[in-house]
Design an enzyme around this catalytic site. Structure first.
Site, short mmCIF file in Angstrom:
data_model
loop_
_atom_site.label_atom_id
_atom_site.label_comp_id
_atom_site.label_asym_id
_atom_site.label_seq_id
_atom_site.Cartn_x
_atom_site.Cartn_y
_atom_site.Cartn_z
N ASN A 186 3.27 -3.89 -11.21
CA ASN A 186 3.32 -3.92 -9.75
C ASN A 186 1.94 -3.56 -9.25
OD1 ASN A 186 3.59 -1.18 -10.61
ND2 ASN A 186 4.17 -0.61 -8.53
N HIS A 197 -6.15 -8.57 -7.64
CA HIS A 197 -5.46 -8.19 -8.86
C HIS A 197 -6.40 -7.47 -9.82
CE1 HIS A 197 -1.65 -10.43 -8.18
NE2 HIS A 197 -2.42 -11.20 -7.42
#
Length: 336
Positions: A186, A197
C-alpha cells in the site's frame, strides 16, 4: 690478679668521689637497677601508654574544635546568601479586575458598572473614578476576566501524517497489454506525500530496476508515470490506504484488495505479475512462498515474487535482492 688490678683501678675513683662530696658518695653507694630489668620495662610501657592516651585526647579535641568552626562558618555563609524576604502581595480591589499584562504603557480604562462607589456621596465616587483613571501603575482595567490562551496543539509533519481510509493518495499506473505489473503493499508515507511509487529515500527499487537491466537506463520515482508507455511496466498496490506500516491493514482490506487486483489484471492483461515482497503475496493468496517464480498463475499471468525493496527488510541484503531482480529480467526476456 686481674680482679685485684680492677679493684685497685676503681678504688681511686670511689675514693675521689667520696672525698669530693657526701651527696656523690651517697648516690654511688645506692644500688642501681639494670636497664633491662622487668620493673624498668613496665614503668617505661605505662609511661608510653599514658603519653599516647594524652596525645589521642588532644588530637580528638582539636578535630572537634575544627569541625565546630567549619559548621559555624557554613551557617554564616548560608545566612549571608539567603534571599531577602518577599514583600506581601497586594490583592487588587474587589470591584476592579486586572488584566494579566501589567505594563504601565497602557492607559487604564474603568468600566462604569465597576466604578468604586463605597461612599453614598456622588462626589466621592466620581473623585475615586478620576483617581483610578489617572493612575496607570495598575495597568489596563477591564470588566471581564481575560480567558487563558488555548494550548498550542502539536502539529504533525505532513510527511508523517497518514491519509484516511478512503484516500486514494497514489493512483495506479497501468496500460493495456503490460509486460510487467508490479504489486506493492500500500502507499507509504513518503510515496503518498510525493505522489510517486517507491519514493522512499532508502528504498532499493529504482536502483535495482536499472542494475538488473529491466530498464535500459537509470530512473527515479519522478519517472514512474513514463514506464507504462516506455517499457510496458505498470504499478499498483494491494490496498489504496496510506499507512505507516503494512501491519496497519485489516484482513477485510486485503480481501477487497485481492478482488480489485484480479479485476485490474483482467483489464491490463500483463504477462508477468511481480509482487514486491513475500508478505503481500502471502497475505493476498493466504499461503507461504519463497522468492522467485511461483507455480500458480493469476488470471493467466505468471507470478514472480521478489523480496521487499524496503531498507527495513534486513533478512535479504541488497545483493540478494539484485539476484532476484536479475531472474525477473531473464523471465521478461524469455516472454518477449
Amino acid at each position: 690478679s686481674s680482679s685485684s688490678s680492677s679493684s685497685s683501678s676503681s678504688s681511686p675513683s670511689l675514693s675521689c668521689a667520696s672525698t669530693s662530696s657526701p651527696q656523690a658518695s651517697a648516690y654511688f653507694s645506692q644500688p642501681r637497677p639494670s636497664i633491662h630489668s622487668p620493673a624498668s620495662v613496665l614503668a617505661s610501657n605505662s609511661a608510653t601508654r599514658e603519653l599516647a592516651r594524652t596525645r589521642a585526647k588532644e588530637i580528638c579535641n582539636a578535630a572537634q574544635r575544627l569541625k565546630s568552626k567549619r559548621q559555624e562558618r557554613r551557617k554564616q555563609k548560608q545566612r549571608h546568601h539567603l534571599p531577602p524576604p518577599s514583600p506581601p502581595s497586594r490583592s487588587p480591589p474587589p470591584s476592579l479586575s486586572l488584566s494579566p499584562s501589567r505594563s504601565p504603557s497602557f492607559s487604564p480604562s474603568l468600566s462604569p458598572s465597576r466604578s468604586p462607589s463605597r461612599s453614598p456621596s456622588g462626589a466621592i465616587a466620581s473623585e475615586a473614578t478620576a483617581v483610578a483613571a489617572s493612575s496607570n501603575f495598575l495597568g489596563p482595567l477591564h470588566t471581564s476576566p481575560s480567558e487563558p490562551p488555548a494550548p498550542n496543539e502539536r502539529r504533525e509533519h505532513p510527511l508523517k501524517r497518514g491519509c484516511g481510509p478512503s484516500d486514494d493518495a497514489l493512483r495506479d499506473l497501468v496500460a493495456p497489454n503490460l509486460k510487467l505489473l508490479i504489486v506493492g503493499w500500500n502507499p507509504g508515507i513518503q510515496s503518498a506525500a510525493h505522489g510517486h511509487h517507491y519514493a522512499g529515500a532508502n528504498n532499493h527499487f529504482w536502483p535495482l530496476l536499472s542494475e538488473s537491466a529491466i530498464v535500459p537506463k537509470k530512473h527515479t520515482y519522478h519517472d514512474d508515470h513514463l514506464l507504462p508507455s516506455l517499457y510496458g511496466i505498470g504499478f499498483t498496490n494491494a490496498c489504496k490506504r496510506t499507512t505507516r506500516s503494512s501491519s496497519d491493514l485489516s484482513k477485510k482490506e486485503l480481501r477487497e484488495g485481492l478482488k480489485d487486483l484480479r479485476v485490474l489484471i483482467s483489464e491490463c492483461n500483463p504477462a508477468v505479475v511481480c509482487f514486491n515482497g513475500m508478505g503481500v503475496y502471502n497475505a493476498l493468496m493466504n499461503c507461504k512462498c519463497t522468492p522467485g517464480l511461483q507455480s500458480t498463475n493469476l488470471n493467466g499471468a505468471k507470478v514472480f515474487v521478489v523480496p521487499s525493496t524496503s531498507a527495513r527488510v534486513v533478512k535479504y541484503t541488497r545483493a540478494h535482492k539484485l539476484c532476484y531482480f536479475k531472474e525477473l529480467s531473464a523471465l521478461l526476456k524469455d516472454n518477449s
